[in-house]
Design an enzyme around this catalytic site. Structure first.
Site, PDB file in Angstrom:
ATOM      1  N   HIS A 211       1.050  -1.248  -0.084  1.00  0.00           N
ATOM      2  CA  HIS A 211       0.173   0.036  -0.120  1.00  0.00           C
ATOM      3  C   HIS A 211       1.040   1.303  -0.203  1.00  0.00           C
ATOM      4  O   HIS A 211       2.041   1.208   0.251  1.00  0.00           O
ATOM      5  CB  HIS A 211      -0.961  -0.175   1.111  1.00  0.00           C
ATOM      6  N   CYS A 224       4.208  -4.862   6.385  1.00  0.00           N
ATOM      7  CA  CYS A 224       3.582  -4.491   5.319  1.00  0.00           C
ATOM      8  C   CYS A 224       4.732  -4.169   4.238  1.00  0.00           C
ATOM      9  O   CYS A 224       5.966  -3.736   4.504  1.00  0.00           O
ATOM     10  CB  CYS A 224       2.507  -3.292   5.251  1.00  0.00           C
TER      11      CYS A 224
END
Length: 325
Positions: A211, A224
């Site tokens: 992301h 992440c």
């Protein structure tokens, strides 16, 4: 008796001729097969050589210089940086140094290319072609050592860019996974204040995905894979999601394969800073990436076949519904 012997002799000669012809055919087939295999090997070797040559040519066209931000004169150095480079040029330079515009204040020494390529492809540390991936429709790589991602379609490099992966205390899981679900704007499970644009999950149970978020120039995430906004948006639209069975409890077909690999040298000099001395300092070779792919290739192709069959069936069913309507 003589006629019988002649007949036997004739049959013997005929049999010998047939056997000889069969052996020659078999030998000819073996030779042809060997020639085909040799051609395949030559073709693979040529493709590999061509990719190495192309990467070498592209890298040799780029040189880097240092732009230094002295600790005691950082403000004046930043003013000079802002004056010399446009916002678009800064975006490229910072990306090569694993930074975004928001975090440019963290810069100490930047590697600055002599030519600006807004696509970043002229600076790619990844091979431009990989013969081993010629049958793989789509795949994404994330490299821990150089904090960068790469996107391939049928062995051709489509895009690459910077990333910030899991910190030393919360490292991103290595290995092969598959893109799962996506959401255009997610809220982090760590803090509700953290907004995650173009989130694409790759490990459902661990909650790992890529992301857009800050790129501070080192691995800093909670596992992440942080990206620049444009890169996150591109991957969000490009990669394929999984397909679930009715009810959503089980997976019918996986999405795009993703491989996270390598180890970051914590506390050591960042490899992209060595570009100033060597334009190939953070390169990943065809051989090294091929070795990473090999143990995963059969699984990737197996899942790809299943996904193609499922998607083909869904497309056919939809077409049938339209005809019936």
């Amino acid at each position: 008796m003589l006629r019988l012997s002649q007949k036997k002799l004739f049959n013997l000669i005929l049999l010998t001729s047939v056997i000889s012809f069969a052996l020659q055919c078999e030998k000819g087939q073996e030779t042809a097969s060997r020639e085909i295999e040799l051609k395949k090997l030559d073709s693979a070797a040529k493709a590999k050589k061509d990719s190495l040559i192309q990467d070498s040519i592209q890298k040799n066209t780029v040189a880097y210089r240092a732009f230094i931000f002295p600790a005691k004169k950082k403000d004046s150095a930043m003013a000079a940086f802002n004056k010399e480079f446009s916002k678009e040029d800064q975006y490229v330079i910072l990306a090569l140094n694993r930074l975004d515009l928001k975090n440019k204040w963290r810069a100490d020494t930047l590697a600055v290319p002599d030519k600006i390529d807004s696509t970043l492809m002229a600076y790619s540390p990844f091979p431009h072609q990989l013969e081993i991936l010629k049958d793989v429709h789509k795949i994404v790589f994330f490299s821990y050592p150089i904090q960068a991602f790469a996107v391939y379609e049928n062995g051709n490099l489509l895009k690459w860019g910077p990333t910030s992966m899991g910190s030393k205390a919360a490292q991103t899981k290595r290995g092969l996974t598959f893109a799962n679900w996506k959401k255009e704007l997610s809220i982090s499970t760590v803090s509700s204040e953290w907004k995650l644009p173009y989130n694409f999950n790759i490990h459902n149970t661990l909650g790992i995905g890529w992301h857009q978020y800050d790129l501070p120039g080192y691995p800093a995430s909670h596992s992440c894979l942080r990206l620049l906004r444009n890169d996150a948006k591109f991957l969000y639209n490009w990669a394929d999601q999984w397909i679930l069975n009715k009810g959503g409890a089980t997976v019918r077909a996986n999405g795009t394969p993703v491989i996270v690999f390598g180890d970051y040298k914590w506390g050591k000099k960042k490899p992209w800073k060595n570009l100033i001395q060597d334009p190939k300092a953070d390169d990943i070779s065809v051989e090294d990436l091929t070795e990473i792919i090999k143990p995963n290739l059969s699984k990737i192709l197996e899942e790809q076949k299943r996904t193609d069959e499922v998607r083909g069936g869904i497309t056919a069913a939809k077409a049938g519904e339209k005809v019936a309507a």
